[in-house]
Design a protein around this motif. Structure first.
Motif, PDB file in Angstrom:
ATOM      1  N   UNK A  33      45.853  40.798  29.402  1.00  0.00           N
ATOM      2  CA  UNK A  33      45.635  40.906  30.848  1.00  0.00           C
ATOM      3  C   UNK A  33      44.194  41.297  31.167  1.00  0.00           C
ATOM      4  N   UNK A  34      43.593  42.120  30.316  1.00  0.00           N
ATOM      5  CA  UNK A  34      42.198  42.516  30.524  1.00  0.00           C
ATOM      6  C   UNK A  34      41.242  41.357  30.248  1.00  0.00           C
ATOM      7  N   UNK A  35      41.568  40.538  29.242  1.00  0.00           N
ATOM      8  CA  UNK A  35      40.647  39.478  28.810  1.00  0.00           C
ATOM      9  C   UNK A  35      40.837  38.153  29.540  1.00  0.00           C
ATOM     10  N   UNK A  36      42.034  37.884  29.984  1.00  0.00           N
ATOM     11  CA  UNK A  36      42.348  36.558  30.513  1.00  0.00           C
ATOM     12  C   UNK A  36      42.726  36.640  31.987  1.00  0.00           C
ATOM     13  N   UNK A  37      41.795  36.267  32.854  1.00  0.00           N
ATOM     14  CA  UNK A  37      42.044  36.355  34.296  1.00  0.00           C
ATOM     15  C   UNK A  37      43.131  35.386  34.749  1.00  0.00           C
ATOM     16  N   UNK A  38      43.346  34.314  33.999  1.00  0.00           N
ATOM     17  CA  UNK A  38      44.390  33.360  34.346  1.00  0.00           C
ATOM     18  C   UNK A  38      45.763  34.025  34.364  1.00  0.00           C
ATOM     19  N   UNK A  39      45.967  34.989  33.491  1.00  0.00           N
ATOM     20  CA  UNK A  39      47.257  35.682  33.442  1.00  0.00           C
ATOM     21  C   UNK A  39      47.531  36.448  34.733  1.00  0.00           C
ATOM     22  N   UNK A  40      46.496  36.990  35.351  1.00  0.00           N
ATOM     23  CA  UNK A  40      46.670  37.689  36.630  1.00  0.00           C
ATOM     24  C   UNK A  40      47.133  36.691  37.695  1.00  0.00           C
ATOM     25  N   UNK A  41      46.517  35.508  37.703  1.00  0.00           N
ATOM     26  CA  UNK A  41      46.924  34.461  38.649  1.00  0.00           C
ATOM     27  C   UNK A  41      48.377  34.078  38.389  1.00  0.00           C
ATOM     28  N   UNK A  42      48.735  33.919  37.108  1.00  0.00           N
ATOM     29  CA  UNK A  42      50.114  33.578  36.765  1.00  0.00           C
ATOM     30  C   UNK A  42      51.075  34.666  37.242  1.00  0.00           C
ATOM     31  N   UNK A  43      50.714  35.916  37.080  1.00  0.00           N
ATOM     32  CA  UNK A  43      51.590  37.009  37.518  1.00  0.00           C
ATOM     33  C   UNK A  43      51.821  36.976  39.026  1.00  0.00           C
ATOM     34  N   UNK A  44      50.771  36.682  39.778  1.00  0.00           N
ATOM     35  CA  UNK A  44      50.904  36.578  41.240  1.00  0.00           C
ATOM     36  C   UNK A  44      51.846  35.426  41.596  1.00  0.00           C
ATOM     37  N   UNK A  45      51.661  34.280  40.938  1.00  0.00           N
ATOM     38  CA  UNK A  45      52.515  33.122  41.194  1.00  0.00           C
ATOM     39  C   UNK A  45      53.960  33.424  40.782  1.00  0.00           C
ATOM     40  N   UNK A  46      54.137  34.141  39.686  1.00  0.00           N
ATOM     41  CA  UNK A  46      55.488  34.508  39.236  1.00  0.00           C
ATOM     42  C   UNK A  46      56.181  35.362  40.290  1.00  0.00           C
ATOM     43  N   UNK A  64      67.796  30.042  35.545  1.00  0.00           N
ATOM     44  CA  UNK A  64      67.564  29.853  34.106  1.00  0.00           C
ATOM     45  C   UNK A  64      66.347  28.965  33.868  1.00  0.00           C
ATOM     46  N   UNK A  65      66.253  27.893  34.622  1.00  0.00           N
ATOM     47  CA  UNK A  65      65.105  26.982  34.497  1.00  0.00           C
ATOM     48  C   UNK A  65      63.819  27.704  34.879  1.00  0.00           C
ATOM     49  N   UNK A  66      63.868  28.463  35.970  1.00  0.00           N
ATOM     50  CA  UNK A  66      62.681  29.192  36.430  1.00  0.00           C
ATOM     51  C   UNK A  66      62.235  30.220  35.393  1.00  0.00           C
ATOM     52  N   UNK A  67      63.165  30.994  34.875  1.00  0.00           N
ATOM     53  CA  UNK A  67      62.828  32.031  33.889  1.00  0.00           C
ATOM     54  C   UNK A  67      62.291  31.395  32.608  1.00  0.00           C
ATOM     55  N   UNK A  68      62.913  30.320  32.165  1.00  0.00           N
ATOM     56  CA  UNK A  68      62.435  29.624  30.974  1.00  0.00           C
ATOM     57  C   UNK A  68      61.023  29.077  31.193  1.00  0.00           C
ATOM     58  N   UNK A  69      60.790  28.498  32.351  1.00  0.00           N
ATOM     59  CA  UNK A  69      59.465  27.960  32.665  1.00  0.00           C
ATOM     60  C   UNK A  69      58.419  29.074  32.685  1.00  0.00           C
ATOM     61  N   UNK A  70      58.754  30.195  33.307  1.00  0.00           N
ATOM     62  CA  UNK A  70      57.833  31.344  33.334  1.00  0.00           C
ATOM     63  C   UNK A  70      57.533  31.806  31.912  1.00  0.00           C
ATOM     64  N   UNK A  71      58.576  31.930  31.108  1.00  0.00           N
ATOM     65  CA  UNK A  71      58.386  32.379  29.725  1.00  0.00           C
ATOM     66  C   UNK A  71      57.510  31.447  28.920  1.00  0.00           C
ATOM     67  N   UNK A  72      57.727  30.149  29.083  1.00  0.00           N
ATOM     68  CA  UNK A  72      56.933  29.173  28.338  1.00  0.00           C
ATOM     69  C   UNK A  72      55.469  29.225  28.778  1.00  0.00           C
ATOM     70  N   UNK A  73      55.226  29.257  30.078  1.00  0.00           N
ATOM     71  CA  UNK A  73      53.845  29.260  30.582  1.00  0.00           C
ATOM     72  C   UNK A  73      53.108  30.523  30.144  1.00  0.00           C
ATOM     73  N   UNK A  74      53.725  31.672  30.350  1.00  0.00           N
ATOM     74  CA  UNK A  74      53.063  32.937  29.995  1.00  0.00           C
ATOM     75  C   UNK A  74      52.915  33.048  28.472  1.00  0.00           C
TER      76      UNK A  74
END
Length: 137
Positions: A33-46, A64-74
């Motif tokens: 989270x400190x190194x990758x700003x994209x993860x912050x954007x992903x967290x907001x979208x999540x 189930x589809x949403x949670x799986x998609x979130x898990x795969x992306x993150x």
């Protein structure tokens, strides 16, 4: 008696190992989270997607589809970040092969994100259209 002591020690060690694994994983999340700003954007979208899912009352299958998609992306973003860090560790100066590896990882990450947006549209768009139609009529 010695066998019994070994079994007790082994069980205690399992608990310590599990605790250490979760501790290591937590440190990894914080580092990423400190190194990758994209993860912050992903967290907001999540957060927005979960809120939208609650508001639209999506089904269990859709959750189930949403949670799986979130898990795969993150998860994929964490793998991408770790590969980039590993390449940086191995390559002290500019290297075209290192750049190719990092570019391919970035491309895979973007493709994954685009697919997740498509999944989001498939999950949410029909329900949003139905909601808009019910409000306007």
């Amino acid at each position: 008696m010695a066998d019994k002591d070994k079994k007790i020690k082994k069980r205690a060690n399992v608990g310590i190992r599990v605790k250490n694994k979760f501790g290591n994983a937590a440190r990894g999340v914080i580092t990423a989270l400190k190194e990758e700003s994209t993860l912050i954007v992903y967290l907001i979208v999540i957060v927005l997607c979960v809120g939208l899912g609650i508001w639209l009352k999506i089904s269990t299958i859709e959750w189930s589809i949403l949670i799986l998609t979130i898990g795969v992306v993150v998860g994929f973003e964490f793998v991408n970040t770790s590969i980039e860090n590993f390449v940086d560790l191995l390559s002290f100066e500019y290297n075209i092969k290192a750049k190719k590896i990092k570019d391919i990882c970035a491309a895979a990450s973007i493709i994954n994100a685009i697919c997740s947006v498509a999944i989001g549209f498939l999950l949410f768009l029909p329900k949003l259209i139905d909601f808009i139609m019910s409000v306007t009529s």
